[in-house]
Design an enzyme around this catalytic site. Structure first.
Site, PDB file in Angstrom:
ATOM      1  CE  LYS A  79      -0.875  -0.154   5.183  1.00  0.00           C
ATOM      2  NZ  LYS A  79       0.065   1.822   4.937  1.00  0.00           N
ATOM      3  CG  ASP A  80       3.882   1.868   2.939  1.00  0.00           C
ATOM      4  OD1 ASP A  80       3.124   2.452   3.229  1.00  0.00           O
ATOM      5  OD2 ASP A  80       4.778   1.732   3.316  1.00  0.00           O
ATOM      6  CB  THR A 123      -5.861   6.979  12.221  1.00  0.00           C
ATOM      7  OG1 THR A 123      -5.407   6.719  11.256  1.00  0.00           O
ATOM      8  CG2 THR A 123      -6.795   8.591  11.966  1.00  0.00           C
ATOM      9  NE  ARG A 127      -8.101   3.237   4.140  1.00  0.00           N
ATOM     10  CZ  ARG A 127      -7.310   2.817   5.009  1.00  0.00           C
ATOM     11  NH1 ARG A 127      -9.215   2.263   5.317  1.00  0.00           N
ATOM     12  NH2 ARG A 127      -6.852   2.186   6.101  1.00  0.00           N
ATOM     13  NE  ARG A 128      -5.850   2.531   9.222  1.00  0.00           N
ATOM     14  CZ  ARG A 128      -4.243   2.931   9.002  1.00  0.00           C
ATOM     15  NH1 ARG A 128      -3.230   3.277   9.397  1.00  0.00           N
ATOM     16  NH2 ARG A 128      -4.442   1.647   8.697  1.00  0.00           N
ATOM     17  NE  ARG A 145       4.156   9.743  10.139  1.00  0.00           N
ATOM     18  CZ  ARG A 145       5.627  10.538   8.820  1.00  0.00           C
ATOM     19  NH1 ARG A 145       5.533  11.818   9.551  1.00  0.00           N
ATOM     20  NH2 ARG A 145       6.572   9.404   9.107  1.00  0.00           N
ATOM     21  CG  ASN A 147       7.986   2.889  15.692  1.00  0.00           C
ATOM     22  OD1 ASN A 147       7.070   2.766  16.734  1.00  0.00           O
ATOM     23  ND2 ASN A 147       9.429   2.562  16.111  1.00  0.00           N
ATOM     24  NE  ARG A 151       1.625   4.891  13.168  1.00  0.00           N
ATOM     25  CZ  ARG A 151       1.000   5.323  12.454  1.00  0.00           C
ATOM     26  NH1 ARG A 151      -1.009   5.123  11.893  1.00  0.00           N
ATOM     27  NH2 ARG A 151       1.398   5.771  11.422  1.00  0.00           N
ATOM     28  CB  CYS A 238     -11.122  11.457  -7.730  1.00  0.00           C
ATOM     29  SG  CYS A 238     -12.223  11.309  -5.806  1.00  0.00           S
TER      30      CYS A 238
END
Length: 316
Positions: A79-80, A123, A127-128, A145, A147, A151, A238
């Site tokens: 996803k990165d 988060t 998106r979340r 932000r 690791n 978090r 978009c």
């Protein structure tokens, strides 16, 4: 064959993912050496990813190390990866995918619905944030932000009531027991490519490409291809937060690829959710078709007014 030099970011999650790939290559008879590569995204954990240039900041240094011949392959959270192709490198393998869902880690074992109004939830993902806002639970969402350990510490030390992370990262790190709820994709669709790994090699390095080819999982490749082609098509018109999930399912006559996607307003005030099914062999076309359907139905109207593109997902 000489020792394969595997480039990895130095975070615990990146090293764990790279070691997982390395162990499977060793089982195939290859010698593998891990080579740490520092990225701007790792060095600067305070600046929002959108200001740093998106999650591509986690990828560019590894790709430079590949292109310069300092490493022979690199492992990324898929996803990165930017959707724009880099002609110097190729994703030679997409291994079997981990859990695609987002996960909540909350104080006192609470679920999302049990968190009180005003509870603080961290988060780093637009998106979340957008999809959580759309649930209208009265949560106070805050940027985050760092690791995985950093978090989670915000919850364990009482600075936040909860955080939302990718379930795959927690599972790979052996910390799934801290999850208080796995978020149903019907409510919160994951990022395109979430839970999958990408093994990149130099485009002209046929020997390394052949070495990693046995790691390929065709179903995982089809799913992430559909999700990322949708994302690429949407980025042309978009820049709202995007979630997508493709699954290989049994159809009436044959195996099908089912793709669901959401495009949401950044503040969660509205969203569009659509789905299509198609042939797994035509995964990229399926993604493009669903993106066009979303755009036809008004996804472009959900674009933020800022000229700065939002990051669609991402940091682990």
């Amino acid at each position: 064959m000489s020792t394969l030099r595997l480039g990895t970011r130095r975070s615990a999650l990146a090293t764990t993912q790279s070691s997982w790939v390395a162990d499977r290559l060793r089982a195939l008879g290859h010698d593998v050496e891990l080579v740490e590569v520092s990225t701007e995204g790792d060095r600067d954990r305070e600046t929002p990813l959108a200001q740093l240039g998106g999650t591509g900041v986690f990828v560019s240094a590894l790709r430079e190390a590949l292109a310069e011949g300092r490493v022979d392959l690199a492992v990324h959270s898929l996803k990165d990866l930017p959707t724009a192709a880099d002609p110097r490198v190729v994703v030679a393998a997409v291994p079997a995918r981990e859990d695609v869902r987002d996960a909540l880690v909350a104080r006192d074992g609470l679920t999302l619905g049990e968190l009180p109004s005003g509870a603080t939830v961290g988060t780093g993902s637009p998106r979340r944030r957008a999809q959580l806002e759309a649930l209208d639970l009265g949560l106070a969402l805050t940027d985050l932000r760092g690791n995985v350990d950093t978090r989670l510490a915000h919850v364990h030390e009482g600075r936040l009531d909860a955080v939302v992370l990718a379930a795959a990262g927690l599972r790979r790190l052996g910390r799934a027991d801290e999850v208080t709820e796995y978020l149903d994709p019907l409510q919160v669709l994951p990022a395109p490519g979430q839970g999958a790994l990408a093994v990149e090699v130099r485009a002209d390095d046929e020997a390394t490409r052949a070495a990693v080819a046995p790691l390929e999982d065709p179903d995982a490749r089809a799913c992430v291809t559909a999700e990322r082609s949708l994302l690429a098509e949407l980025e042309a018109g978009c820049s709202a937060p995007v979630g997508a999930l493709a699954e290989v399912v049994e159809g009436l006559d044959s195996t099908e690829l089912s793709l669901r996607a959401v495009v949401a307003a950044p503040d969660g005030s509205s969203d569009l959710r659509r789905s299509l099914t198609g042939d797994p062999a035509e995964a990229a076309d399926l993604g493009r078709r669903l993106a066009r359907l979303l755009l036809e139905d008004g996804a472009a109207d959900l674009m933020p007014t800022s000229t700065e593109r939002l990051v669609t997902e991402r940091a682990q």
